[in-house]
Scaffold this motif. Structure first.
Motif, mmCIF file in Angstrom:
data_model
loop_
_atom_site.group_PDB
_atom_site.id
_atom_site.type_symbol
_atom_site.label_atom_id
_atom_site.label_comp_id
_atom_site.label_asym_id
_atom_site.label_seq_id
_atom_site.Cartn_x
_atom_site.Cartn_y
_atom_site.Cartn_z
ATOM 1 N N LEU A 47 14.613 27.303 45.200
ATOM 2 C CA LEU A 47 14.087 27.530 46.546
ATOM 3 C C LEU A 47 13.775 29.008 46.768
ATOM 4 C CD1 LEU A 47 16.441 25.145 48.558
ATOM 5 C CD2 LEU A 47 13.987 24.849 48.140
ATOM 6 N N LEU A 48 14.582 29.887 46.180
ATOM 7 C CA LEU A 48 14.298 31.321 46.291
ATOM 8 C C LEU A 48 12.999 31.661 45.563
ATOM 9 C CD1 LEU A 48 17.824 32.947 45.761
ATOM 10 C CD2 LEU A 48 16.611 32.569 47.908
ATOM 11 N N ASP A 61 13.679 29.258 57.392
ATOM 12 C CA ASP A 61 13.166 28.110 56.635
ATOM 13 C C ASP A 61 13.945 27.928 55.335
ATOM 14 O OD1 ASP A 61 11.305 27.534 58.551
ATOM 15 O OD2 ASP A 61 9.613 28.456 57.495
ATOM 16 N N LEU A 62 14.267 29.032 54.683
ATOM 17 C CA LEU A 62 15.040 28.978 53.445
ATOM 18 C C LEU A 62 16.403 28.345 53.686
ATOM 19 C CD1 LEU A 62 15.687 29.759 50.495
ATOM 20 C CD2 LEU A 62 16.336 32.024 51.350
ATOM 21 N N ARG A 63 17.100 28.796 54.708
ATOM 22 C CA ARG A 63 18.429 28.261 54.999
ATOM 23 C C ARG A 63 18.353 26.778 55.332
ATOM 24 N NH1 ARG A 63 20.433 30.130 59.463
ATOM 25 N NH2 ARG A 63 22.584 29.736 58.885
ATOM 26 N N SER A 93 24.500 32.268 54.057
ATOM 27 C CA SER A 93 24.367 33.411 54.954
ATOM 28 C C SER A 93 23.354 34.372 54.356
ATOM 29 C CB SER A 93 25.712 34.109 55.147
ATOM 30 O OG SER A 93 26.640 33.225 55.756
ATOM 31 N N VAL A 94 22.480 34.913 55.205
ATOM 32 C CA VAL A 94 21.387 35.749 54.734
ATOM 33 C C VAL A 94 21.334 37.038 55.537
ATOM 34 C CG1 VAL A 94 18.875 35.932 54.492
ATOM 35 C CG2 VAL A 94 20.023 33.768 53.960
ATOM 36 N N PRO A 103 30.106 32.988 58.624
ATOM 37 C CA PRO A 103 29.438 31.994 57.765
ATOM 38 C C PRO A 103 28.217 31.390 58.439
ATOM 39 C CG PRO A 103 31.276 30.968 58.905
ATOM 40 C CD PRO A 103 31.232 32.416 59.370
ATOM 41 N N ASP A 104 27.285 30.928 57.635
ATOM 42 C CA ASP A 104 26.143 30.149 58.083
ATOM 43 C C ASP A 104 25.324 30.879 59.136
ATOM 44 O OD1 ASP A 104 24.379 28.029 58.332
ATOM 45 O OD2 ASP A 104 25.660 26.888 59.688
#
Length: 465
Positions: free
Chosen positions: A91-92, A138-140, A152-153, A171-172
């Motif tokens: 996905l990355l 969108d990635l998450r 987590s980003v 988290p998240d």
């Protein structure tokens, strides 16, 4: 300096434990601890439910059991973790080809190198930041949909600040550090927030009255160099002042491959030590071949009963991925180490990696000689009517052996279907039958050698739509 916060750092939340909770509905919302379950085991990952009790990674498992006795303690399923990691990394790569994996569950991504690059280059700072936020969200969401896991980003103009952002997001969550705000974000943080500052460095800084990142920046580079040394002091000062121009580097190449085991009881028997070295060499080769590599330098690690740790290495004439060659070399290295007091840990590794192999004929010859000696002993014993002694390299009759089941292991029962091992002992094994998409399943107990029960691959990932 970037004008758009286009570097993101992704960190999966409590990855190993979260994979187990996603695959095992009965564990969702409950404390889960993954790691070595022996007397000397350590915690690899603790779920957030377990962290509330003070459990954390690298903690001795015995301490974790005291802090959180009602947790589910699992030995871990590396194949399942790798499967989920491959999905996340895929996905990355859809967002950018420039990815720097740090581990199975963590990576930097440079969005400017991917399909969003032209739009980010054309956008103003505000528009660019909004685009990065949209991409990250969108990635998450895709990660949750594909794996059932959360991530987590952090997004920023540098790797340092992206990493700081992901830590704040846990988290998240998602945190974007706007360009120009880096010093304001860092200043109030404790010094331990900076990567590379551990307990020892923190104590040295605290004795000097430096407790926050703002204190470090104000102290200046010269004082930090005096306190911490040239390299470390300069590095800390650069981080404290948000100076980081490191690029995202794709496909970080491993310099070595190794495996090691810590034993619950110190090994004193020489033959047992050599047997464990053979097993470690075989495991090391499996990892080596999984990367499509070979290696030229074999490394043996020995931690003795008094905690002294020794390493010995030998460089071969050419790279190899032959388990016999690597095992034979590790055995030669073991002959250089005094193990009479007992061995607590053994490790076998391969360094100087390459993309081709050329077998070490001397090691192969030694291996063949051992096998030939075993065959000659068997022939001599047969000539006088005596049973041959068991020699390494000689075939041994298979003895009946009870199966060993590990907590968390995937199994399948021919009549009841897929499940996982909750525990085993005194000749019995307890299995919970459930799948990722089912509710909490029922529990059944079987004889440890039940013919209808067998190990299986990892439970299936979330179905694709």
């Amino acid at each position: 300096m970037r004008t758009v916060p286009s570097i993101i750092h992704l960190d999966m939340d409590a990855f190993f434990a979260a994979v187990e909770q996603a695959a095992k509905p009965s564990l969702r919302g409950k404390p889960v601890i993954v790691g070595g379950l022996g007397g000397r085991g350590v915690v690899s990952t603790a779920s957030y439910e377990a962290r509330r009790f003070g459990v954390h990674s690298a903690m001795p498992m015995a301490q974790a059991r005291r802090l959180c006795p009602n947790a589910a303690f699992l030995s871990g399923r590396f194949d399942a973790y790798r499967q989920n990691s491959e999905i996340v990394m895929g996905l990355l790569r859809e967002r950018s080809p420039l990815i720097e994996p740090l581990s199975l569950d963590e990576a930097f991504v440079d969005l400017e190198a991917g399909p969003y690059g032209p739009a980010l280059a054309a956008a103003g700072p505000g528009e660019g930041a909004q685009l990065v936020l949209a991409v990250a969200e969108d990635l998450r969401a895709d990660i949750v949909e594909r794996t059932g896991l959360t991530a987590s980003v952090g997004a920023a103009g540098s790797k340092l600040m992206a990493k700081i952002g992901s830590e704040q997001a846990k988290p998240d969550g998602l945190v974007l550090v706007e360009i120009g705000s880096e010093r304001a974000v860092l200043s109030p943080m404790p010094v331990r927030a900076l990567p590379g500052i551990g307990p020892a460095t923190e104590q040295a800084l605290r004795r000097a009255g430096l407790t926050t990142v703002a204190d470090l920046a104000e102290a200046g580079e010269a004082e930090l160099v005096q306190l911490l040394g040239r390299a470390h002091g300069t590095g800390v000062y650069l981080m404290a002042t948000a100076q980081d121009d490191r690029p995202v580097v794709a496909d970080r190449d491993a310099k070595s491959v190794s495996v090691e085991d810590t034993f619950e009881v110190d090994l004193a028997d020489r033959e047992r030590i050599l047997h464990e070295i053979d097993q470690l060499a075989a495991r090391c080769v499996r990892r080596l071949r999984a990367t499509g590599r070979s290696g030229r330098t074999v490394v043996l690690k020995v931690r003795r009963f008094d905690f002294s740790t020794l390493t010995r290495s030998e460089t071969l004439r050419a790279p190899t991925d032959d388990p016999g060659v690597i095992a034979e070399t590790a055995r030669r290295l073991a002959a250089q180490v005094d193990t009479t007091g007992g061995v607590r840990l053994l490790g076998v590794g391969v360094a100087q990696l390459a993309d081709f192999t050329q077998e070490d004929l001397f090691a192969q010859a030694a291996q063949a000689a051992r096998a030939e000696a075993g065959a000659e002993a068997a022939e001599a014993a047969e000539a006088v009517g005596e049973p041959a002694a068991a020699e390494e390299g000689a075939a041994e009759p298979e003895a009946p052996e009870l199966r060993r089941w590990s907590p968390g292991q995937d199994v399948v029962h021919e009549e009841l279907g897929a499940g996982w091992v909750q525990g085993s002992g005194v000749g019995r094994v307890t299995v919970r039958f459930e799948t990722p998409e089912s509710g909490p399943g029922r529990i059944r107990t079987f004889p440890i050698d039940d013919p209808l029960l067998r190990p299986s691959g990892a439970l299936p990932l979330r179905p694709q739509v």
